[in-house]
Scaffold this motif. Sequence first.
Motif, PDB file in Angstrom:
ATOM      1  N   TYR A 126      32.093  31.600  70.316  1.00 22.03           N
ATOM      2  CA  TYR A 126      31.902  33.076  70.294  1.00 22.03           C
ATOM      3  C   TYR A 126      31.088  33.279  68.917  1.00 22.03           C
ATOM      4  N   LEU A 127      31.347  32.478  67.913  1.00 23.86           N
ATOM      5  CA  LEU A 127      30.621  32.652  66.662  1.00 23.86           C
ATOM      6  C   LEU A 127      29.067  32.248  66.675  1.00 23.86           C
ATOM      7  N   SER A 128      28.938  31.239  67.634  1.00 26.10           N
ATOM      8  CA  SER A 128      27.553  31.008  67.979  1.00 26.10           C
ATOM      9  C   SER A 128      26.589  32.009  69.019  1.00 26.10           C
ATOM     10  N   GLN A 129      27.382  32.272  69.876  1.00 23.31           N
ATOM     11  CA  GLN A 129      26.630  33.402  70.825  1.00 23.31           C
ATOM     12  C   GLN A 129      26.446  34.691  70.092  1.00 23.31           C
ATOM     13  N   LYS A 130      27.399  34.957  69.022  1.00 27.68           N
ATOM     14  CA  LYS A 130      27.232  36.239  68.279  1.00 27.68           C
ATOM     15  C   LYS A 130      26.200  36.155  66.916  1.00 27.68           C
ATOM     16  N   LYS A 131      25.815  34.847  66.753  1.00 29.77           N
ATOM     17  CA  LYS A 131      25.085  34.610  65.747  1.00 29.77           C
ATOM     18  C   LYS A 131      25.579  34.669  64.498  1.00 29.77           C
ATOM     19  N   TYR A 132      26.786  34.577  64.389  1.00 33.19           N
ATOM     20  CA  TYR A 132      27.314  34.367  62.954  1.00 33.19           C
ATOM     21  C   TYR A 132      26.852  33.726  61.864  1.00 33.19           C
ATOM     22  N   PRO A 133      26.146  34.327  60.821  1.00 34.49           N
ATOM     23  CA  PRO A 133      25.389  33.802  59.805  1.00 34.49           C
ATOM     24  C   PRO A 133      26.188  32.646  59.001  1.00 34.49           C
ATOM     25  N   PHE A 134      27.358  32.652  59.063  1.00 33.76           N
ATOM     26  CA  PHE A 134      28.308  31.515  58.280  1.00 33.76           C
ATOM     27  C   PHE A 134      28.864  30.860  59.530  1.00 33.76           C
ATOM     28  N   PHE A 135      28.228  30.561  60.661  1.00 36.18           N
ATOM     29  CA  PHE A 135      28.880  29.680  61.576  1.00 36.18           C
ATOM     30  C   PHE A 135      29.092  28.282  61.007  1.00 36.18           C
ATOM     31  N   ASN A 136      27.881  27.703  60.495  1.00 37.94           N
ATOM     32  CA  ASN A 136      28.036  26.204  59.881  1.00 37.94           C
ATOM     33  C   ASN A 136      29.268  26.068  59.154  1.00 37.94           C
ATOM     34  N   ASP A 137      29.393  26.765  58.128  1.00 37.50           N
ATOM     35  CA  ASP A 137      30.609  26.819  57.437  1.00 37.50           C
ATOM     36  C   ASP A 137      31.966  26.951  57.800  1.00 37.50           C
ATOM     37  N   HIS A 138      32.022  28.028  58.929  1.00 34.78           N
ATOM     38  CA  HIS A 138      33.183  28.047  59.678  1.00 34.78           C
ATOM     39  C   HIS A 138      33.623  26.849  60.510  1.00 34.78           C
ATOM     40  N   LYS A 139      32.437  26.241  61.298  1.00 33.44           N
ATOM     41  CA  LYS A 139      32.745  25.159  61.771  1.00 33.44           C
ATOM     42  C   LYS A 139      33.255  23.740  61.062  1.00 33.44           C
ATOM     43  N   LYS A 140      32.685  23.789  59.959  1.00 34.99           N
ATOM     44  CA  LYS A 140      32.824  22.553  59.180  1.00 34.99           C
ATOM     45  C   LYS A 140      34.613  22.849  58.705  1.00 34.99           C
ATOM     46  N   SER A 141      35.004  24.344  58.387  1.00 36.20           N
ATOM     47  CA  SER A 141      36.302  24.281  58.213  1.00 36.20           C
ATOM     48  C   SER A 141      37.314  23.761  59.233  1.00 36.20           C
ATOM     49  N   HIS A 142      36.798  24.166  60.361  1.00 35.07           N
ATOM     50  CA  HIS A 142      37.551  23.346  61.485  1.00 35.07           C
ATOM     51  C   HIS A 142      37.504  22.078  61.388  1.00 35.07           C
TER      52      HIS A 142
ATOM     53  N   GLY B 121      54.599  20.458  57.603  1.00 34.69           N
ATOM     54  CA  GLY B 121      55.104  21.812  57.582  1.00 34.69           C
ATOM     55  C   GLY B 121      54.265  22.927  56.553  1.00 34.69           C
ATOM     56  N   ASN B 122      54.059  22.394  55.523  1.00 32.54           N
ATOM     57  CA  ASN B 122      53.223  23.037  54.362  1.00 32.54           C
ATOM     58  C   ASN B 122      51.760  23.218  54.969  1.00 32.54           C
ATOM     59  N   PHE B 123      51.016  22.230  55.385  1.00 28.87           N
ATOM     60  CA  PHE B 123      49.790  22.232  56.052  1.00 28.87           C
ATOM     61  C   PHE B 123      49.790  23.114  57.119  1.00 28.87           C
ATOM     62  N   LEU B 124      50.484  23.346  58.002  1.00 31.34           N
ATOM     63  CA  LEU B 124      50.643  24.233  59.055  1.00 31.34           C
ATOM     64  C   LEU B 124      50.565  25.591  58.470  1.00 31.34           C
ATOM     65  N   HIS B 125      51.491  25.949  57.296  1.00 27.84           N
ATOM     66  CA  HIS B 125      51.723  27.308  57.054  1.00 27.84           C
ATOM     67  C   HIS B 125      50.136  27.723  56.289  1.00 27.84           C
ATOM     68  N   ASN B 126      49.735  26.615  55.403  1.00 28.86           N
ATOM     69  CA  ASN B 126      48.631  26.981  54.651  1.00 28.86           C
ATOM     70  C   ASN B 126      47.428  27.237  55.659  1.00 28.86           C
ATOM     71  N   TRP B 127      47.467  26.483  56.759  1.00 30.31           N
ATOM     72  CA  TRP B 127      46.405  26.450  57.575  1.00 30.31           C
ATOM     73  C   TRP B 127      46.349  27.774  58.152  1.00 30.31           C
ATOM     74  N   TRP B 128      47.562  28.268  58.552  1.00 30.25           N
ATOM     75  CA  TRP B 128      47.878  29.782  59.243  1.00 30.25           C
ATOM     76  C   TRP B 128      47.203  30.670  58.236  1.00 30.25           C
ATOM     77  N   VAL B 129      47.817  30.569  57.034  1.00 35.11           N
ATOM     78  CA  VAL B 129      47.578  31.804  55.898  1.00 35.11           C
ATOM     79  C   VAL B 129      45.978  31.701  55.536  1.00 35.11           C
ATOM     80  N   ASN B 130      45.570  30.632  55.221  1.00 36.19           N
ATOM     81  CA  ASN B 130      44.200  30.572  54.704  1.00 36.19           C
ATOM     82  C   ASN B 130      43.201  30.614  55.607  1.00 36.19           C
ATOM     83  N   HIS B 131      43.354  29.936  56.829  1.00 36.44           N
ATOM     84  CA  HIS B 131      42.341  30.111  57.663  1.00 36.44           C
ATOM     85  C   HIS B 131      42.175  31.404  58.564  1.00 36.44           C
TER      86      HIS B 131
END
Length: 143
Positions: free
Chosen positions: A69-85, A111-121
């Motif tokens: 979706y982000l690539s299709q929409k040409k999101y300018p911060f796509f590479n950073d977002h993909k790196k975060s994934h 459990g902490n990782f999943l929570h932090n992933w949800w909140v932060n990402h």
Amino acid sequence: MTVEFRNLNWREEYSVGVPLLDNQHKEILKSIQKVTDLNTKTDDSNVFSDSIEYLTRLMSNHFKDEEDYLSQKKYPFFNDHKKSHLKLMDGYSELLYRLSKGDKGVDKKLGNFLHNWWVNHIFEEDMKFRDFFKKSGSTPSNL
């Protein structure tokens, strides 16, 4: 073994404005809750493993769809977002590996990782692209 996850419930303010991605976010949240609930309520490692595998598939599929979706929409911060994934999946995989080896204390870290992933990402990173597209006047589309 106890995977901790602070109770989070879906609210419309978490919406990124793309129905497919929002539905995936809802399903991931439910799956995280199930994994953490099962971990405290069952000794059946097969049921727990199946739930972890399901969550892992959800996350992988979601990241692919979101990146498409982000690539299709040409999101300018796509590479950073993909790196975060990639970083999230690396951290998640490492914790699952340690869990499979019986590493003491890793269940709480998961459990902490999943929570932090949800909140932060979700609440921060995904909201950035939502806000960017809103400001640019781009309308959401189904994938």
